[in-house]
Design an enzyme around this catalytic site. Structure first.
Site, PDB file in Angstrom:
ATOM      1  N   SER A 297       0.978  -1.105  -0.093  1.00 15.32           N
ATOM      2  CA  SER A 297      -0.037   0.125  -0.030  1.00 15.32           C
ATOM      3  C   SER A 297       0.864   1.337  -0.131  1.00 15.32           C
ATOM      4  O   SER A 297       1.984   1.383   0.555  1.00 15.32           O
ATOM      5  CB  SER A 297      -0.878   0.007   1.295  1.00 15.32           C
ATOM      6  OG  SER A 297      -0.250   0.524   2.340  1.00 15.32           O
ATOM      7  N   ASP A 298       0.284   2.223  -0.494  1.00 12.47           N
ATOM      8  CA  ASP A 298       0.942   3.719  -0.381  1.00 12.47           C
ATOM      9  C   ASP A 298       0.568   4.127   1.149  1.00 12.47           C
ATOM     10  O   ASP A 298      -0.016   3.511   1.840  1.00 12.47           O
ATOM     11  CB  ASP A 298       0.547   4.545  -1.337  1.00 12.47           C
ATOM     12  CG  ASP A 298       1.807   5.662  -1.701  1.00 12.47           C
ATOM     13  OD1 ASP A 298       2.675   5.978  -0.786  1.00 12.47           O
ATOM     14  OD2 ASP A 298       1.510   6.272  -2.660  1.00 12.47           O
ATOM     15  N   TYR A 299       1.490   5.150   1.399  1.00  9.90           N
ATOM     16  CA  TYR A 299       1.576   5.531   2.927  1.00  9.90           C
ATOM     17  C   TYR A 299       0.033   5.919   3.335  1.00  9.90           C
ATOM     18  O   TYR A 299      -0.401   6.859   2.690  1.00  9.90           O
ATOM     19  CB  TYR A 299       2.474   6.726   2.921  1.00  9.90           C
ATOM     20  CG  TYR A 299       2.830   6.953   4.469  1.00  9.90           C
ATOM     21  CD1 TYR A 299       4.072   6.804   4.846  1.00  9.90           C
ATOM     22  CD2 TYR A 299       1.904   7.808   5.208  1.00  9.90           C
ATOM     23  CE1 TYR A 299       4.376   7.247   6.113  1.00  9.90           C
ATOM     24  CE2 TYR A 299       2.353   8.222   6.617  1.00  9.90           C
ATOM     25  CZ  TYR A 299       3.442   7.776   7.045  1.00  9.90           C
ATOM     26  OH  TYR A 299       3.836   8.274   8.244  1.00  9.90           O
TER      27      TYR A 299
END
Length: 838
Positions: free
Chosen positions: A383-385
């Protein structure tokens, strides 16, 4: 006090070294460098009284909070303090010189932990070992592998409620670490994982290595303008070599988003507006970062981001909604990801946006059906942040627990930093989630830990001796300078370039004339103070002080008292003015979208003061996106688009200005004439009422009332100091069968005075079909190096596969019909012929 000073600092977690670089030309300047991790601090004001120096500044990581430095110097020592928004006040005590290498002290410490004679395992051996380990893991162990934490309390986004990394690693609640810039920190945390966690599983160490680690290369939008795939691949290989020596094993890059809107700050991280060129550059970057084998300790896992259509954010505003058709998704935004996956990318990261009303992090259609099942991606999906938590914010989940469920069902393997996955054991216990989904995720994660050799040699990437050898070395700096030269685009030249090495006076005017802010966003080099400025580059060409005049004139976005007057006075004394204008590094990148993509107002006022003097003016731009140059472009004599060129920027720009290198860069994003045209891109669809030369005065056609539809500079555009002439196009046949091919050729001649390189571009238009196709699509290019008077042929082979596109009814296929084929120096100025696919 002028020179380099250092102070050693002991903290609870590590040993730090702060270097102070004090210089004086017209004014005092202070550069601050922290080792082993970077110090994201910009000094805006320096005051010196006697032996005391006071400075103030800011950090982009803590907007609105002031940083301060107070120092007192003796002959060879100093005392003082530095107040940092994210670290508090630190006492400093140090002496003259750059100080000892922190890496050198680690060599003997790490040596006993390294293993010899570790061999690469086969796929079958890895599979068996993974299954054996997986069978011994509890649900909590599995969730730990799927969870990531920061290496410290430092955060790239909002604050995250989390236990200290030492605790998470020791209990097996983290399988990867983000932001361990310090190889000592990598060593400490890896030792905890191996010696204390339940199964002794080593950690992956993740970082954003976007355009260099310590040696900084041009930003990706810049290097895409080189159209030099081998040079881009080499830049990524060097970045991997430097990063892996510091313990980094997993890259959060490359970004392969297609970008059509210059307002979007992250345009700087990609390859521009074209999916064909973007796909080739994606492949080159993956091959550079990952090399021939991830078992090689000088490679790092490449992560393609952001899947998918992140670059289509409405209004160019970061994190904003995306609403596109599946045809646009597949024909425009998917090709770079597909090419990167085919090149073997080990990881993919989701985008922040919605697609068809579903956040990508929760989209089973995008992540499972398209990415994994259709494209065959079997690597790690991260996942992105904060993206999993943001499923709730989007309104697609009630809470973090439901968001975690949706992400895992969409096959998301690792949650970056946030802790939504802490709900997974409860979801399994309640029967809402299958443990088999966790098993599949952990298999993929463990498989890559084996492929990297970490499971057999956990400390193999911690190589302080290689840090000393590789970081910022001369060969890497030379490669950066060469790629920087190739990335510069000459947009205009009324004969004032190249400059004469002997002759009159040159005034360098503007905030980018003597700044080291030439590295761009998304870099964490400790060598920023060694960036070569434009002024230094000119001085290195032999311009003596009496020939080289300088005035800053203004700041990037602020006035300097008396600055305009001083700049005008220096310009009056000169025979030619280099006007160095642009954007600061923090005006591009993530969360750096701009509504107005013109130069800041104070710089426009400075430009007005200079151009009205009537001197020859060369505009040198430093920026991370195409800019609107309305009111300036027509009034200067030459324009060099230099982007952010990296560690050797000043040398590369000077090489071009003086003709030691002939500019060859070609734009990969169109430059709008007015901001109201944005997004403007060459490969657009025709409308039912297209504007033409014949109907442009009519009202009811697709046009603006107050200006042309055309960009100022189109995709593929770029000038040279020489001239290239193109012959008419030759086709070996004008009818192409579905299983055949045709060859299109032109002869290109260098009719100018200098050797140069031309990028010959092939475009095709499908004139009609079951779905409308763009008015032009790049389908190939050739780079020709030609001496004055030399001619060479550029040939392109076209097959039906090159004409294929996706439609809902037919999937991917080429359709019979009539086509136009264009060959030329850019997407606008090209010769054309027709052929037919039967």
């Amino acid at each position: 006090m002028i020179g380099i000073w250092h102070s050693l600092i002991e903290t609870s977690h590590s040993r730090l070294k702060i270097q102070l670089v004090i210089e004086k030309k017209e004014i005092y300047t202070l550069g601050l460098v922290m080792e082993p991790f970077p110090l994201p601090l910009t000094i805006t004001s320096v005051t010196v009284e006697g032996n005391r120096l006071d400075a103030i500044g800011y950090s982009v990581m803590a907007p609105g909070e002031e940083a301060a430095v107070k120092l007192a110097f003796d002959d060879d020592t100093f005392l003082g303090e530095i107040r940092l928004p994210f670290m508090g006040t630190i006492s400093l005590q140090g002496s003259k010189g750059s100080g000892p290498s922190l890496a050198e002290a680690m060599i003997s410490e790490v040596a006993p932990y390294r293993k010899a004679d570790v061999r690469e395992r086969s796929e079958d051996e890895i599979r068996d070992a993974v299954e054996d380990l997986l069978g011994r893991m509890t649900i909590a162990d599995k969730v730990g592998q799927m969870s990531q934490c920061m290496a410290s309390s430092f955060s790239f986004g909002g604050n995250v409620a989390s236990d200290p990394p030492e605790k998470l690693v020791a209990e097996g609640s983290a399988g990867s670490i983000l932001g361990a810039f310090d190889s000592r920190r990598v060593f400490e945390l890896q030792r905890i994982a191996v010696e204390q966690s339940p199964h002794g599983i080593p950690l992956l160490f993740n970082a954003d290595i976007i355009h260099g680690h310590q040696t900084i290369f041009p930003v990706p939008l810049a290097w895409s303008c080189s159209w030099d795939l081998e040079a881009i691949k080499q830049a990524c290989a060097i970045a991997a070599k430097e990063a892996s020596a510091s313990g980094i094993t997993y890259n959060h890059g490359p970004m392969v988003d297609v970008t059509r809107d210059a307002r979007w700050g992250r345009a700087v991280e990609g390859a521009g507006e074209d999916p064909y060129l973007g796909a080739l550059i994606a492949k080159a970057q993956v091959e550079g970062f990952q090399g021939d084998s991830l078992f090689d300790p000088e490679t790092i896992i490449a992560c393609l981001k952001h899947f998918i259509a992140y670059g289509a954010a409405e209004a160019g505003r970061d994190y904003n909604t995306v609403d596109i058709s599946e045809g646009t998704l597949r024909n425009v935004y998917l090709p770079p990801f597909q090419a990167g996956i085919e090149a073997g990318a080990g990881s993919v990261m989701n985008s922040f946006n919605l697609y068809e009303g579903i956040p990508v992090a929760a989209s089973r259609f995008l992540l499972k059906d398209l990415l994994r099942d259709e494209l065959g991606f079997d690597g790690i999906l991260i996942s992105d942040y904060g993206a999993i938590e943001e499923i709730v914010q989007h309104g697609n989940a009630k809470d973090a627990k439901e968001a975690a469920k949706k992400a895992v069902e969409a096959t998301m393997d690792i949650e970056m930093v946030t802790r939504s996955y802490d709900h997974l054991p409860t979801l399994i216990e309640e029967g809402q989630l299958s443990e088999a989904l966790l098993d599949a995720a952990v298999r993929r994660i463990l498989a890559y830990k084996f492929k990297c050799g970490l499971m057999d040699d956990p400390f193999r990437y911690i190589r302080p001796e290689k840090e000393i050898e590789y970081h910022f070395n001369s060969a890497h700096l030379l490669a950066s300078r060469e790629l920087a030269r190739k990335s510069i685009v000459l947009l205009k030249n009324d004969g004032v370039l190249p400059l004469a090495k002997k002759g009159g006076k040159v005034a360098v005017v503007g905030p980018f004339g003597d700044t080291k802010d030439l590295l761009g966003p998304w870099q964490f080099s400790r060598h920023g103070h060694e960036t070569v400025t434009l002024r230094q580059g000119l001085e290195a060409k032999g311009l003596e002080a009496d020939r080289l005049l300088f005035a800053e004139g203004c700041g990037v976005e602020c006035e300097i008292e008396g600055g305009l007057e001083q700049a005008a006075e220096r310009a009056k004394q000169a025979d030619l003015v280099i006007l160095a204008l642009g954007e600061s590094s923090d005006m591009s990148g993530e969360a750096a979208s701009r509504m107005d993509i013109a130069l800041p107002a104070v710089q426009r006022r400075l430009a007005e003061e200079i151009v009205r003097l009537g001197k020859p003016v060369v505009l040198v731009l430093t920026n991370g996106r195409p800019l609107v140059l309305d009111g300036l472009e027509e009034r200067v004599d030459a324009i060099l688009e230099t982007w952010f060129l990296g560690s050797q920027a000043g040398h590369a720009i000077a090489d071009i200005l003086f003709g030691d290198s002939n500019p060859s860069g070609k734009l990969t994003m169109s430059f709008p004439a007015k901001v109201g045209q944005v997004p403007v891109y060459y490969n657009r669809f025709n409308t039912g009422r297209p504007v033409t030369e014949a109907n442009k005065e009519q009202k009811f056609v697709s046009k603006y009332l107050d200006g042309s539809n055309d960009p100022l500079y189109p995709f593929g555009y770029g000038l040279s100091y020489t001239r290239f002439d193109y012959s008419d196009i030759r086709l070996d046949r004008n009818r192409l069968t579905m299983d055949g091919s045709l060859v299109a050729s032109v002869t290109v001649s260098n009719t100018g005075p200098m050797s140069g390189e031309e990028t010959v571009q092939l475009y095709i238009r499908d004139l009609y079909g079951s779905a409308v196709r763009p008015i032009k699509e790049l389908k190939g290019f050739r780079k020709l190096a030609l001496a004055p008077g030399e001619s060479r042929e550029a040939s392109f082979t076209i097959a039906a596969a090159d004409l294929a596109f996706w439609t809902p009814a037919n999937g991917y296929r080429a359709e019979p019909g009539e086509f136009k084929l264009y060959i030329g120096p850019n997407s606008r100025d090209a010769k054309e012929v027709e052929f037919e696919l039967i």
